[in-house]
Design a protein around this motif. Structure first.
Motif, short mmCIF file in Angstrom:
data_model
loop_
_atom_site.label_atom_id
_atom_site.label_comp_id
_atom_site.label_asym_id
_atom_site.label_seq_id
_atom_site.Cartn_x
_atom_site.Cartn_y
_atom_site.Cartn_z
N GLU A 109 64.24 21.57 48.00
CA GLU A 109 65.49 21.52 48.78
C GLU A 109 66.33 20.29 48.49
OE1 GLU A 109 66.88 23.71 51.10
OE2 GLU A 109 65.42 25.11 50.25
N THR A 110 65.68 19.18 48.14
CA THR A 110 66.41 17.94 47.93
C THR A 110 66.13 17.37 46.55
OG1 THR A 110 64.64 16.51 48.77
CG2 THR A 110 66.19 17.42 50.39
N ALA A 111 67.00 16.47 46.12
CA ALA A 111 66.83 15.85 44.80
C ALA A 111 65.54 15.04 44.75
CB ALA A 111 68.03 14.96 44.50
N GLN A 112 65.24 14.29 45.80
CA GLN A 112 64.02 13.48 45.81
C GLN A 112 62.78 14.35 45.72
OE1 GLN A 112 63.79 9.99 45.65
NE2 GLN A 112 61.72 10.68 45.13
N ALA A 113 62.77 15.45 46.48
CA ALA A 113 61.62 16.35 46.43
C ALA A 113 61.47 16.97 45.05
CB ALA A 113 61.78 17.45 47.49
N ALA A 114 62.58 17.28 44.40
CA ALA A 114 62.53 17.86 43.06
C ALA A 114 61.93 16.87 42.07
CB ALA A 114 63.93 18.27 42.62
N HIS A 115 62.33 15.62 42.15
CA HIS A 115 61.78 14.59 41.25
C HIS A 115 60.29 14.37 41.52
CE1 HIS A 115 65.32 13.12 39.05
NE2 HIS A 115 66.01 13.40 40.15
N ASP A 116 59.92 14.34 42.79
CA ASP A 116 58.51 14.16 43.13
C ASP A 116 57.66 15.29 42.57
OD1 ASP A 116 59.18 11.86 44.48
OD2 ASP A 116 59.16 12.79 46.48
N GLN A 117 58.16 16.53 42.72
CA GLN A 117 57.41 17.68 42.22
C GLN A 117 57.37 17.68 40.69
OE1 GLN A 117 55.50 19.63 43.75
NE2 GLN A 117 55.10 21.19 42.18
N TRP A 118 58.44 17.23 40.07
CA TRP A 118 58.49 17.12 38.61
C TRP A 118 57.36 16.22 38.10
CZ3 TRP A 118 61.96 19.78 35.51
CH2 TRP A 118 62.04 19.40 34.16
N HIS A 119 57.15 15.09 38.79
CA HIS A 119 56.08 14.17 38.41
C HIS A 119 54.71 14.82 38.58
CE1 HIS A 119 59.02 10.72 39.61
NE2 HIS A 119 59.32 11.24 38.44
N VAL A 120 54.56 15.57 39.66
CA VAL A 120 53.29 16.26 39.91
C VAL A 120 52.99 17.24 38.78
CG1 VAL A 120 52.11 17.92 41.41
CG2 VAL A 120 53.38 16.01 42.42
N VAL A 121 54.00 18.02 38.39
CA VAL A 121 53.82 19.03 37.34
C VAL A 121 53.51 18.36 36.00
CG1 VAL A 121 54.99 20.83 36.00
CG2 VAL A 121 55.26 20.75 38.49
N ALA A 122 54.26 17.31 35.67
CA ALA A 122 54.04 16.61 34.40
C ALA A 122 52.62 16.07 34.33
CB ALA A 122 55.05 15.48 34.24
N ASN A 123 52.12 15.54 35.43
CA ASN A 123 50.76 15.00 35.44
C ASN A 123 49.71 16.10 35.37
OD1 ASN A 123 51.59 12.31 35.55
ND2 ASN A 123 51.75 12.34 37.79
N GLN A 124 49.98 17.24 36.00
CA GLN A 124 49.05 18.36 35.93
C GLN A 124 48.90 18.89 34.50
OE1 GLN A 124 50.70 21.12 38.80
NE2 GLN A 124 49.18 20.56 40.35
N LEU A 125 49.98 18.83 33.74
CA LEU A 125 49.97 19.38 32.38
C LEU A 125 49.58 18.36 31.32
CD1 LEU A 125 53.32 21.40 32.58
CD2 LEU A 125 51.00 22.33 32.68
N ARG A 126 49.45 17.10 31.70
CA ARG A 126 49.32 16.03 30.71
C ARG A 126 48.05 16.14 29.85
NH1 ARG A 126 52.83 12.26 30.71
NH2 ARG A 126 53.27 12.55 32.95
N ALA A 127 46.95 16.49 30.47
CA ALA A 127 45.70 16.54 29.71
C ALA A 127 45.70 17.66 28.67
CB ALA A 127 44.52 16.71 30.67
#
Length: 278
Positions: free
Chosen positions: A157-175
């Motif tokens: 819903e918000t820009a901050q939430a989108a950025h936070d979720q982006w970091h979560v996804v990037a870290n989930q895929l990193r390995a």
């Protein structure tokens, strides 16, 4: 119709008439504020210096503070060269383009730097083009899963939430997908730029989709020609097509909701449009 042919002089006269109309359309003054600008390229073949080369036909479409969409300009040239982009954007400002807050495009080299030079505006990297590039780092059987994960950031819903979720996804895929995660890290601000703008506009601002249908029609018409004799003939055909499309847009209802447009306007007052929306 009883015609057996058309003379060279008739062809020249018709081309001159078309050129006059297209030139007037492409050089018309641009009035008011245009907070949103979409730019995309379609590639066509042209004869140049005795060779057949591929050149980019650049189309710029804007939305003003009435929520009305218009074709603002076209040009041809090398789509990756920064001086080319800078010259094109400055040609728009010389005609009066102002108030640009967000430019949406694919990741053309040189365009981002040109935007910083010419406008005080943010660049939005087309979400759809980015997704295609990102999914190339995943296998066919994993692309649906990767796409679903990345899309969770866009659903916030918000820009901050989108950025936070982006970091979560990037870290989930990193390995498992280190190159994909690195791409997510690099592209984060450019792909999520649209989240800083009014919610009512975000669907249109996230991608260059407003230009996709137009580009498809340009491609259909230019494919019939095959190889253009020169750049002027490209501008003649594409410019005439865009002039026709622009006239149709003026008869349609408002493209973008007025809600939020005053917030991205330098004048803070939104003019009433003569076009009534549902």
């Amino acid at each position: 119709m009883g015609m057996t042919g058309i003379s060279k002089s008739q062809v020249s006269r018709l081309c001159a008439e078309i050129d006059e109309r297209v030139h007037a359309f492409l050089q018309r003054p641009i009035e008011g504020d245009w907070p949103y600008l979409w730019i995309d390229a379609t590639y066509v073949k042209v004869r140049s210096g005795g060779r057949i080369v591929s050149v980019a036909t650049i189309i710029a479409v804007g939305v003003n503070t009435d929520g009305t969409r218009e074709v603002l300009g076209i040009t041809t040239g090398p789509s990756e060269a920064e001086p080319f982009w800078t010259g094109f954007l400055r040609s728009l400002t010389r005609r009066g383009l102002r108030g640009v807050k967000l430019v949406i495009s694919d990741a053309h080299l040189g365009l981002k730097a040109a935007i910083a030079k010419v406008f005080t505006a943010t660049w939005q990297r087309c979400r759809m083009h980015f997704m295609r590039n990102a999914l190339a780092y995943a296998g066919k059987g994993q692309r649906q899963m990767v796409s679903a994960l990345i899309n969770t950031a866009f659903a916030q819903e918000t820009a901050q939430a989108a950025h936070d979720q982006w970091h979560v996804v990037a870290n989930q895929l990193r390995a498992k997908f280190p190159k994909l995660s690195a791409m997510l890290d690099d592209a984060e601000n450019d792909v999520l730029a649209f989240m800083e703008f009014p919610k009512a506009h975000r669907i249109q601002l996230a991608t260059t989709n407003p230009l996709e249908r137009l580009n498809a029609e340009v491609k259909r018409r230019t494919d019939v020609v095959g190889i253009f004799p020169n750049d002027a003939s490209i501008v003649r055909l594409v410019g005439a097509l865009l002039l026709e499309q622009n006239d149709e847009w003026q008869l349609q209802r408002r493209y973008m909701q007025l809600e939020g447009l005053s917030a991205v306007s330098d004048n803070q007052t939104t003019r009433l449009s003569a076009v009534i929306t549902d």
